[in-house]
Write an enzyme that holds these catalytic residues in place. Sequence first.
Site, PDB file in Angstrom:
ATOM      1  N   TYR A  13       0.816  -1.217   0.000  1.00 53.92           N
ATOM      2  CA  TYR A  13       0.000   0.000   0.000  1.00 53.92           C
ATOM      3  C   TYR A  13       0.850   1.267   0.000  1.00 53.92           C
ATOM      4  CZ  TYR A  13      -3.854  -3.158   0.846  1.00 53.92           C
ATOM      5  OH  TYR A  13      -4.761  -4.181   0.721  1.00 53.92           O
ATOM      6  N   TYR A 140     -12.953  -6.544   6.322  1.00 53.70           N
ATOM      7  CA  TYR A 140     -11.774  -6.770   5.490  1.00 53.70           C
ATOM      8  C   TYR A 140     -11.417  -8.252   5.558  1.00 53.70           C
ATOM      9  CZ  TYR A 140      -6.998  -6.898   3.803  1.00 53.70           C
ATOM     10  OH  TYR A 140      -5.868  -7.232   3.100  1.00 53.70           O
ATOM     11  N   ASP A 241     -13.964 -15.538   9.702  1.00 55.34           N
ATOM     12  CA  ASP A 241     -12.596 -15.154   9.350  1.00 55.34           C
ATOM     13  C   ASP A 241     -11.861 -14.801  10.640  1.00 55.34           C
ATOM     14  OD1 ASP A 241     -10.252 -13.902   8.611  1.00 55.34           O
ATOM     15  OD2 ASP A 241     -11.173 -12.555   7.150  1.00 55.34           O
ATOM     16  N   LYS A 270      -2.059 -15.669  10.067  1.00 57.09           N
ATOM     17  CA  LYS A 270      -1.246 -14.737  10.840  1.00 57.09           C
ATOM     18  C   LYS A 270      -0.455 -15.406  11.958  1.00 57.09           C
ATOM     19  CE  LYS A 270      -3.570 -10.375   9.776  1.00 57.09           C
ATOM     20  NZ  LYS A 270      -2.502  -9.815   8.951  1.00 57.09           N
TER      21      LYS A 270
END
Length: 424
Positions: A13, A140, A241, A270
């Site tokens: 980003y 997200y 999620d 993660k």
Amino acid sequence: MNEFDLRHIWHPYTSLTRPLPCYEVTEASGVHLTLADGRQLVDGMSSWWACIHGYRVPELDAAATDQLGRMSHVMFGGITHQPAIRLCQKLVEIAPKGLDRVFLADSGSVAVEVALKMAQQYWHAKGTPRTRFVSLRRGYHGDTFGAMSVCDPDGGMHELYKGFLPEHYFVEAPSCRFHDEWDEQCVVELATLMADHHEEIAAIVLEPIVQGAGGMRFYHPRYLQWVRALCDEFGVLLIADEIATGFGRTGQLFACDWAGIRPDIMCLGKAITGGYLTLSATLTTEQVATTICEGKAGVFMHGPTFMGNPLACAVACASIDLLLSSPWQARVKGIEAQLRGELLPLKAHAAVANVRVLGAIGVVELHKPVDVALIQRRFVELGAWIRPFGKLVYLMPPFVITSDELRVLTRAIATVLEEKICTG
């Protein structure tokens, strides 16, 4: 700043024509990052929420070294190995009961892709194809195309792909915050949508309790219970999620545990390897898995090259063992208490819109977006590694952080507010 890096390497980003400052790290140990100029920073990000044990962890180093002496990788097609078997056994043991079929993949985004494909293939196998998903606004779920399609369609990071991505249903995220009194109005929109369109909906996809990169919002556990009940009533699958929330970040091992519910499909990533290697897992039920495998294809149609990587699986086993044998719940509670004591007073600052804390997550939301380059530079000067985005300055430190180390981070946030440099 390294000139080659500045001119040629694309960081997440960021722009190559208007690059942000990029700080070279030469070493990481405990909760400290050492820069090329010798400065040490307390890491408040856990390297995007993954390094829950910190860095250079003896148990994880040993697991990696031992596995390197055996094999670093073999294909998973037609081959199995003990690291993958042990890891899947551990995941089945600790996940909500009934999630006992495990698909190993490469990253969090891919875990979500796998979950979406599982849901669609499930309905195809039942002879009633369903191609639409329901997701929460401000959510997200990753940067690959399937995952992007269930991220917030307007205010999220992927708005520029609108028109190319498949269109799904979105409902407002629950306004009832985690510590608020429950309000059943939060589920009216979803209940109405489900009643009207359930025959075309494959699954509801959501981040349980904590909406992460979409806004760091914490919502009430009762909402999850209602979602589970609606999915049961209308015969729709529920995908949780847990990529950011899994492995203790919220104070429960999995965020679904706050509501006592079991999704039909759960995504993990993660922290699964303690941040050492990229790995993810998508868990589902016997019923979903059996239905998929009895369909026309006869198999689940996905198979990453590095699926079940032995090195990553071995480290993941060691990371889970280390977490479960540690006083992680007490550590997370201690972090939460200190974040409350040191961040909540910042609500009084004129630049601050809101402060919220849950588990080992502390969020200071500002009225205006931050100047990332400016605020990052000052954080580094203060010995803190904090990476804000949008209007949010937040902390997700390793669980092993001490109170003094955590205070470096909270004081850094207080200092940039006092100096009025958050937004330039």
